[in-house]
Design a protein around this motif. Structure first.
Motif, PDB file in Angstrom:
ATOM      1  N   PRO A   1       2.558  -7.528 -23.755  1.00 14.38           N
ATOM      2  CA  PRO A   1       2.966  -6.372 -22.950  1.00 14.38           C
ATOM      3  C   PRO A   1       3.604  -6.770 -21.619  1.00 14.38           C
ATOM      4  N   LEU A   2       3.150  -7.860 -21.016  1.00 15.07           N
ATOM      5  CA  LEU A   2       3.728  -8.280 -19.733  1.00 15.07           C
ATOM      6  C   LEU A   2       5.152  -8.806 -19.889  1.00 15.07           C
ATOM      7  N   ALA A   3       5.528  -9.180 -21.103  1.00 15.25           N
ATOM      8  CA  ALA A   3       6.860  -9.730 -21.315  1.00 15.25           C
ATOM      9  C   ALA A   3       7.942  -8.687 -21.102  1.00 15.25           C
TER      10      ALA A   3
ATOM     11  N   ILE B   1      -2.553 -11.423 -14.239  1.00 14.40           N
ATOM     12  CA  ILE B   1      -2.996 -12.543 -15.054  1.00 14.40           C
ATOM     13  C   ILE B   1      -4.512 -12.717 -14.996  1.00 14.40           C
ATOM     14  N   GLY B   2      -5.157 -12.096 -14.010  1.00 17.72           N
ATOM     15  CA  GLY B   2      -6.570 -12.341 -13.732  1.00 17.72           C
ATOM     16  C   GLY B   2      -7.494 -12.183 -14.918  1.00 17.72           C
ATOM     17  N   GLY B   3      -7.234 -11.258 -15.813  1.00 17.67           N
ATOM     18  CA  GLY B   3      -8.139 -11.029 -16.932  1.00 17.67           C
ATOM     19  C   GLY B   3      -7.748 -11.741 -18.204  1.00 17.67           C
ATOM     20  N   ARG B   4      -6.798 -12.667 -18.119  1.00 19.49           N
ATOM     21  CA  ARG B   4      -6.272 -13.322 -19.315  1.00 19.49           C
ATOM     22  C   ARG B   4      -6.799 -14.743 -19.459  1.00 19.49           C
TER      23      ARG B   4
ATOM     24  N   GLY C   1      -3.031 -17.203 -25.392  1.00 24.06           N
ATOM     25  CA  GLY C   1      -3.154 -17.481 -23.966  1.00 24.06           C
ATOM     26  C   GLY C   1      -1.795 -17.396 -23.306  1.00 24.06           C
ATOM     27  N   ILE C   2      -1.788 -17.517 -21.992  1.00 24.69           N
ATOM     28  CA  ILE C   2      -0.552 -17.521 -21.225  1.00 24.69           C
ATOM     29  C   ILE C   2      -0.565 -18.766 -20.338  1.00 24.69           C
TER      30      ILE C   2
END
Length: 284
Positions: free
Chosen positions: A170-172, A182-185, A227-228
């Motif tokens: 979704p962030l893409a 990004i904190g919850g990833r 993951g990211i």
């Protein structure tokens, strides 16, 4: 057990020339000296290396293995001598994940034009010093300070921090993201060479981390959506990958790009490399 280079050269010469007589001619010594040298090698190793008949000389099974290893040793010694006596006709620059990003081709071309007598080699070594401590390179591109008094370094440029995401994340769909996003990833990090740590986030908002050790593994995991990653801008230029997008992290501090070298033993071309890189980063 003492094995000398002259013994290895003698063994290889006998196998290559096919006889003790021809090996003596190739080495410029007497046939008796060749026989004595081989015998001393076999005594040192405690094994028979060659079978000798009136018609031919052939290696034993052990001899075949020793000859193969001897060729490698002699080749490495030749490289060592060439390196020590070359007069710095080669400049090896190591890097861990990405070299100089979009500046890499320009750096290579302009270096070849300005310094035709010094061949440039870029070498990827995934270590904290990008091969400098290991002796693999003369200079190293690093993106975090080297806390080692053996080395000096100079900042040659700055790069943005980017977030690497799977294309269906979704962030893409966003043009840029924030650290809070990004904190919850799950964040993939390389603790040895990477530029990302959880210190970028407040203690109560830090992402879960998973360790990786290679850029290809990092990209493969990200492409699956498990993951990211966060990385320097140069990674996006050097490793475009189907299934992955890179987005700027607009509230993250940029990353300093440093060129590092051995303190007190800098390659003669160090200053020229620094000046060219500063110019490329400034103009870019």
């Amino acid at each position: 057990m003492d094995v000398e280079l002259r013994q290895l050269r003698c063994l290889v010469a006998i196998v290559d020339e096919g006889s003790f007589t021809d090996a003596a001619i190739a080495l410029g010594v007497s046939q008796a000296a060749v026989s004595r040298t081989l015998a001393s090698l076999e005594r040192a190793l405690g094994v028979r290396l060659l079978r000798r008949t009136s018609r031919e000389v052939t290696p034993t099974a052990t001899g075949l293995r020793v000859v193969a290893q001897a060729r490698r040793v002699l080749g490495e010694v030749a490289d060592l001598v060439q390196e020590a006596t070359s007069g710095h006709t080669r400049l090896r620059i190591g890097y861990a994940w990405s070299a100089l990003g979009r500046h890499t081709p320009a750096f290579q071309r302009r270096w070849a034009q300005a310094h035709p007598g010094t061949n440039l080699h870029l070498i990827r070594v995934n270590s904290a010093t990008a091969g400098l401590a290991e002796g693999t390179c003369d200079l190293a591109v690093v993106r975090r300070p080297l806390d080692d008094r053996r080395f000096d370094s100079a900042i040659v440029g700055m790069e943005r921090r980017l977030c690497a995401l799977a294309t269906d994340d979704p962030l893409a769909r966003r043009r840029s993201i924030r650290l809070d996003d990004i904190g919850g990833r799950t964040l993939l990090v390389d603790r040895r060479t990477g530029t990302t740590t959880t210190d970028l986030w407040p203690p109560d908002a830090r992402p879960v981390t998973e360790e990786t050790h290679d850029v290809d593994d990092w990209l493969n995991v990200i492409s699956t959506g498990r993951g990211i990653g966060m990385t320097a801008e140069s990674t996006a230029h050097q490793y475009p990958r189907p299934g992955i997008v890179y987005r700027p992290v607009r509230d993250a501090e940029p990353i300093a790009v440093r060129l590092a070298w051995w303190r007190g033993d800098a390659h003669p071309a160090t200053e020229a490399a620094i000046e060219l890189l500063i110019t490329l980063y400034r103009n870019g």
